[in-house]
Scaffold this motif. Structure first.
Motif, mmCIF file in Angstrom:
data_model
loop_
_atom_site.group_PDB
_atom_site.id
_atom_site.type_symbol
_atom_site.label_atom_id
_atom_site.label_comp_id
_atom_site.label_asym_id
_atom_site.label_seq_id
_atom_site.Cartn_x
_atom_site.Cartn_y
_atom_site.Cartn_z
ATOM 1 N N GLU A 1 2.457 11.957 -4.923
ATOM 2 C CA GLU A 1 3.440 10.901 -5.291
ATOM 3 C C GLU A 1 4.714 11.318 -5.044
ATOM 4 O O GLU A 1 5.885 10.734 -4.819
ATOM 5 C CB GLU A 1 3.233 10.230 -6.533
ATOM 6 N N LYS B 1 -4.699 2.318 -10.314
ATOM 7 C CA LYS B 1 -5.452 1.289 -11.078
ATOM 8 C C LYS B 1 -6.546 1.833 -11.959
ATOM 9 O O LYS B 1 -7.032 0.922 -12.774
ATOM 10 C CB LYS B 1 -5.695 0.107 -9.987
ATOM 11 N N GLY C 1 0.897 -1.154 0.007
ATOM 12 C CA GLY C 1 -0.086 -0.143 0.008
ATOM 13 C C GLY C 1 0.678 1.217 -0.029
ATOM 14 O O GLY C 1 1.882 1.221 0.106
ATOM 15 N N LYS C 2 -0.041 2.302 -0.246
ATOM 16 C CA LYS C 2 0.653 3.705 -0.311
ATOM 17 C C LYS C 2 1.043 4.304 1.097
ATOM 18 O O LYS C 2 0.165 3.952 1.924
ATOM 19 C CB LYS C 2 -0.028 4.657 -1.220
ATOM 20 N N LYS D 1 -7.515 0.411 -2.477
ATOM 21 C CA LYS D 1 -7.752 0.896 -3.768
ATOM 22 C C LYS D 1 -6.916 2.108 -3.932
ATOM 23 O O LYS D 1 -6.062 2.487 -3.084
ATOM 24 C CB LYS D 1 -9.054 1.650 -3.523
ATOM 25 N N HIS D 2 -6.299 2.122 -5.170
ATOM 26 C CA HIS D 2 -5.222 3.096 -5.625
ATOM 27 C C HIS D 2 -5.800 3.628 -6.891
ATOM 28 O O HIS D 2 -6.216 2.910 -7.769
ATOM 29 C CB HIS D 2 -4.038 2.246 -5.858
ATOM 30 N N HIS D 3 -5.480 5.077 -6.905
ATOM 31 C CA HIS D 3 -6.132 5.664 -8.235
ATOM 32 C C HIS D 3 -5.305 5.504 -9.568
ATOM 33 O O HIS D 3 -5.845 5.394 -10.460
ATOM 34 C CB HIS D 3 -5.783 7.320 -7.856
ATOM 35 N N MET E 1 -2.858 -2.137 0.230
ATOM 36 C CA MET E 1 -3.526 -1.457 -0.777
ATOM 37 C C MET E 1 -4.969 -1.991 -0.798
ATOM 38 O O MET E 1 -5.201 -3.206 -0.805
ATOM 39 C CB MET E 1 -2.916 -1.628 -2.153
#
Length: 189
Positions: A188, A178, A30-31, A174-176, A172
């Motif tokens: 970022e 994707k 994950g971020k 959900k990630h933008h 993660m």
């Protein structure tokens, strides 16, 4: 979402150990791993503690958002690499930079002049075999007792997780990216 009542009673656990330097690991897919480490660096700096940040994958000339703000605050942030492996033109050179960077970071940790040392994205050179895991573990075990070290990156080795005092795995959900949304300055970098 289900509504819940706020807690009104809390069991108070009184620590019995002494304050000491900690080893903290931020890992997972994950971020937020580096961001969390930078937050700790800001917190320590805000308390007047000496902090040094090493970034194993960033080039020394990097000027991302974190570099700009840490420069303004007087917190050293040092790029030790030549970018991620898929950007490297010479992987042996990348490995040499990682080993040279580790020598600098190890000297800093063992020197004991910093309250907090951040080893950002060190998991990549560890996983690629560019830095010997045993050397990192030995340094962490033998560091001066007041030195805190934060290590970040995906795929932290089990031996490092075992040694660490605190391990957070970013997951993660959900990630933008994707959804096709590109990286954005200030988020970022």
């Amino acid at each position: 979402m289900e509504i819940e009542s706020p807690p009104v009673h809390r069991e108070r656990i009184v620590p019995t150990g002494e304050r000491r330097g900690l080893v903290l690991v931020h890992t997972g897919d994950g971020k937020g791993k580096s961001t969390a480490a930078f937050g700790l660096a800001l917190r320590a700096h805000g308390r007047g503690k000496p902090v040094l940040i090493y970034q194993f994958m960033k080039v020394p000339s990097a000027r991302f958002g974190e570099h700009r703000v840490f420069e303004q605050l007087g917190v050293p942030i040092i790029g030790l690499g030549d970018g991620f492996s898929w950007k490297s033109k010479d992987l042996e050179h990348s490995a040499d930079l990682a080993r040279e960077g580790w020598a600098r970071a190890e000297a800093t940790i063992r020197g004991g002049e910093h309250f907090l040392v951040v080893l950002d994205e060190i998991m990549y050179p560890l996983r690629y075999g560019w830095i010997a895991l045993d050397a990192v573990l030995a340094c962490l075990r033998e560091r001066p007792p007041h030195v805190h070290v934060v290590l970040t990156g995906r795929g932290a080795p089990a031996e490092l997780i075992e040694l660490a005092d605190t391990v957070t795995e970013m997951q993660m959900v959900k990630h933008h990216f994707k959804a096709g949304v590109p990286a954005q300055r200030g988020i970022e970098d």
